[in-house]
Design a protein around this motif. Structure first.
Motif, PDB file in Angstrom:
ATOM      1  N   VAL A  31       0.864  -1.187   0.000  1.00 17.70           N
ATOM      2  CA  VAL A  31       0.000   0.000   0.000  1.00 17.70           C
ATOM      3  C   VAL A  31       0.895   1.229   0.000  1.00 17.70           C
ATOM      4  N   PHE A  32       0.657   2.134  -0.954  1.00 15.24           N
ATOM      5  CA  PHE A  32       1.484   3.334  -1.072  1.00 15.24           C
ATOM      6  C   PHE A  32       0.631   4.582  -0.872  1.00 15.24           C
ATOM      7  N   HIS A  33       1.220   5.554  -0.186  1.00 16.72           N
ATOM      8  CA  HIS A  33       0.521   6.781   0.183  1.00 16.72           C
ATOM      9  C   HIS A  33       1.134   7.936  -0.607  1.00 16.72           C
ATOM     10  N   CYS A  34       0.301   8.613  -1.386  1.00 16.17           N
ATOM     11  CA  CYS A  34       0.762   9.705  -2.244  1.00 16.17           C
ATOM     12  C   CYS A  34       0.103  11.018  -1.830  1.00 16.17           C
TER      13      CYS A  34
ATOM     14  N   VAL B 135      -8.587   9.299  -1.579  1.00 17.64           N
ATOM     15  CA  VAL B 135      -9.186   8.276  -2.442  1.00 17.64           C
ATOM     16  C   VAL B 135      -8.230   7.097  -2.474  1.00 17.64           C
ATOM     17  N   ALA B 136      -8.770   5.923  -2.739  1.00 20.18           N
ATOM     18  CA  ALA B 136      -7.936   4.714  -2.779  1.00 20.18           C
ATOM     19  C   ALA B 136      -8.456   3.782  -3.855  1.00 20.18           C
TER      20      ALA B 136
ATOM     21  N   GLN C   6      -0.959  -6.992  -7.509  1.00 19.53           N
ATOM     22  CA  GLN C   6      -1.761  -5.793  -7.273  1.00 19.53           C
ATOM     23  C   GLN C   6      -1.152  -4.976  -6.141  1.00 19.53           C
ATOM     24  N   LYS C   7      -1.226  -3.661  -6.294  1.00 22.58           N
ATOM     25  CA  LYS C   7      -0.828  -2.735  -5.247  1.00 22.58           C
ATOM     26  C   LYS C   7      -1.991  -1.771  -5.005  1.00 22.58           C
ATOM     27  N   THR C   8      -2.071  -1.272  -3.797  1.00 22.81           N
ATOM     28  CA  THR C   8      -3.105  -0.291  -3.475  1.00 22.81           C
ATOM     29  C   THR C   8      -2.457   1.078  -3.357  1.00 22.81           C
ATOM     30  N   LEU C   9      -3.049   2.049  -4.032  1.00 26.91           N
ATOM     31  CA  LEU C   9      -2.534   3.418  -4.014  1.00 26.91           C
ATOM     32  C   LEU C   9      -3.551   4.325  -3.330  1.00 26.91           C
TER      33      LEU C   9
END
Length: 641
Positions: free
Chosen positions: A423-426, A461-462, A472-475
């Motif tokens: 999970v990446f946080h932008c 938003v995610a 799969q990755k979650t952004l």
């Protein structure tokens, strides 16, 4: 704050006694503590403690006396705000003091936002004029209707000791076993959160999952909660009471959910709230009917640049839950199916900010699997304890410690030039009208809108991003309003949780570019000063409009100076936003690249290298000297020999 033990149980109850002058406050306290009527009592007593063995619950009570004089008003307010329960007194021989409860005292408590339960107490019962009898229930009913915070009313006499101990017993009970979280007095029904908690308890005790508690299951429940089995005759008696009062409360298989809920409503109506609270607390609930923190083993982050994620075991469980409730197998959850998942949780967790607008539903209002998992990932990142509590409430049966994991430090990822995160946080920065909201909307598949609506608060938003190879990755994209950047950067650790930062500007507006460049430099400086530098990307939005002169040259020059990738052009409606999102994800997965370096940062880096090389030279020189000295001594020793 109320005193509590490590597992959340109260270790004391603080009761504040307030009311008009001369209503018998001090005499009431003195009589309760000494079990006798005092010949003399001072105007305001010091705090009085009733020991733990004074009442059956085994919790000591501290009683605080107060003065109603104007000189003592500040102290009175302070005591009321620290109270677990408030006893409001009136004098039975002074009707005006009773009227003052509804005209002054109760409105005053509301004005001060006192949330403690209130016990209304009539003192000096022995002095009431017998020629003017009063029906307490009739008089207090309209007052209690108006002021729902009143838990109970009672009249007593300190002179004759009539019902004096009961006053503080009811006050203690109102704190230890409050009515408000369980029961709606106006509707005379259990409250929704109470029903949800009891429903979860019922399902946990229904081991064979046949929708009813058999005699054996009912007995096991009784032993778990009260350490004593039910006799066969008692079980028959319980079922008979339920059968007589509610249709469908008992089936051939045993006590149904409807019957289980009815029993607890009956306990509450009969004033036996301690029975229902004993059950709830045995199954881990606190006074707000949420799972207690001590039964939620949330993993601890040891550094600010660590995040919390769901483990593969928890994600597999959620996939199974999704399939179980997707009754029509259409790959999405209808609103009713989604609500059924959280029917045993305190409430549906995604009906409020920041989750309600964090993902896009289908035109029918359904949730796809990716949206479902994205919301869970967002909740786990922002509120790990809430995520774990909801996992347990919806039936996660594994070891709770196996549901969440703490990621490796981002500083370590940077050194290793790779990351293990899923999970990446932008952070998304940019001036007003630069296209931040449009980027977020595009990411979750929301159609473009030409109507401009400024974002005043932080928005999330995610979504799940599919990668080459099937992984799969979650952004998570977090929009930072322009007006909120200064406050964000005032926190030294503000960038610790950020994996990548994106800076948008309107390529047709020169001011937008200049402001975006300022924001980029501010973030770069904060990253250098704090040690939490992050990969940064510059996005030239509205690329299909006429750019301002030197737009491309200026933005390209700045990225080159800072050691970043070239600006990413996108159109007004972000139809090609997938390329932007893939670049964002790529930057997050390579935490050592695209970290902007200001001139100050470069000088600092060169200075460190110079210091390190100097230290290396000194160390090598010292090592050579030591080796030379050792060789000389060996030579001298050999020569002497």
């Amino acid at each position: 704050m109320p005193s509590r033990s490590a597992h959340g149980a109260r270790t004391g109850v603080r009761v504040v006694v307030a009311g008009d002058r001369g209503t018998g406050k001090s005499s009431l306290i003195s009589a309760a503590a000494s079990d006798s009527f005092p010949d003399y009592v001072q105007a305001v007593l010091p705090p009085t403690r009733l020991p733990s063995d004074f009442y059956p619950d085994g919790v000591p009570v501290t009683i605080v006396d107060t003065s109603s004089s104007m000189e003592s008003r500040v102290k009175l307010i302070d005591e009321l705000k620290r109270a677990d329960a408030v006893v409001l007194t009136y004098a039975c021989d002074q009707p005006m003091t009773l009227s003052r409860l509804s005209t002054f005292w109760l409105p005053e408590l509301r004005k001060l936002e006192i949330k403690a339960p209130v016990i209304v107490v009539g003192c000096k019962l022995d002095l009431r004029d017998e020629r003017q009898p009063m029906n307490l229930e009739q008089v207090m009913a309209p007052i209690m209707q108006q002021f729902r915070e009143i838990e109970t009313c009672i009249e007593c006499s300190s002179a004759t000791l009539i019902q004096v101990p009961d006053v503080f017993y009811y006050a203690q009970k109102a704190v230890l076993h409050p009515t408000a979280p369980l029961f709606d007095q106006e509707k005379q029904t259990l409250k929704p959160r109470c029903i949800r908690a009891l429903k979860r308890i019922f399902m946990l005790c229904d081991h064979d999952m046949d929708g009813a508690l058999s005699d054996a299951e009912l007995n096991e429940f009784q032993v778990k909660c009260f350490n004593a089995p039910l006799q066969p005759a008692e079980i028959v008696g319980v079922k008979r009471v339920v059968q007589e009062r509610i249709r469908g409360g008992v089936s051939d298989l045993g006590l149904t959910l409807e019957g289980f809920l009815f029993l607890h409503a009956l306990f509450i109506e009969k004033g036996r709230l301690e029975t229902t609270w004993a059950v709830l607390r045995k199954f881990g609930y606190n006074d707000e009917l949420k799972l207690r923190d001590d039964i939620l083993p949330v993993p601890t982050k040891h550094a600010p640049d660590q995040n919390v994620e769901l483990t593969n075991e928890a994600i597999d469980f959620l996939r199974g839950i999704f399939r179980l409730y997707d009754s029509d197998n259409d790959g999405s959850l209808q609103p009713s199916e989604f609500d059924d998942i959280f029917v045993t949780a305190p409430e549906s967790p995604w009906t409020a900010e920041p989750y309600v607008d964090a993902a896009e539903r289908t035109p029918q209002g359904n949730l796809t699997l990716n949206v479902f998992l994205s919301e869970w990932a967002l909740m786990t990142s922002l509120e790990p304890a809430l995520s774990l509590a909801n996992l347990i409430c919806i039936g996660y049966g594994g070891d709770p410690t196996s549901a969440l994991r703490v990621t490796r430090r981002r500083s370590v990822d940077r050194k290793k030039k790779q990351t293990e995160k899923n999970v990446f946080h932008c952070f998304v920065f940019g001036p007003k009208k630069s296209g931040k909201s449009a980027l977020l909307n595009s990411f979750i598949g929301r159609s473009f809108s030409s109507n401009y609506t400024p974002t005043n608060d932080v928005r999330y938003v995610a979504n799940v991003v599919d990668q080459i190879g099937g992984s799969q990755k979650t952004l998570i994209l977090q929009e930072i309003p322009e007006d909120g950047v200064k406050q964000l950067l005032s926190n030294k650790e503000c960038l610790a949780a950020c994996d990548v930062a994106v800076f948008l500007f309107d390529s047709s507006d020169e001011y937008s570019w200049k402001r975006s460049r300022e924001l980029l430099l501010d973030v770069a400086r904060r990253g250098e000063d704090s040690g939490y530098g992050v990969p940064c990307l510059l996005v030239a939005a509205k690329d299909d409009l006429d750019p301002f002169p030197m737009s491309l040259q200026n933005s390209t020059r700045v990225t080159q100076q800072l050691g970043m990738e070239a600006p990413i052009p996108v159109g007004v409606k972000l139809r090609d936003s997938k390329s932007v999102l893939s670049r964002i994800l790529c930057a997050a997965e390579h935490p050592h690249l695209s970290i902007p370096e200001t001139e100050k940062g470069k000088k600092r880096k060169r200075y460190r290298r110079l210091v390190n090389s100097s230290l290396m030279f000194v160390s090598v020189g010292a090592a050579v000297a030591v080796v030379g000295l050792a060789a000389y001594r060996a030579y001298a020793a050999r020569k002497n020999t």
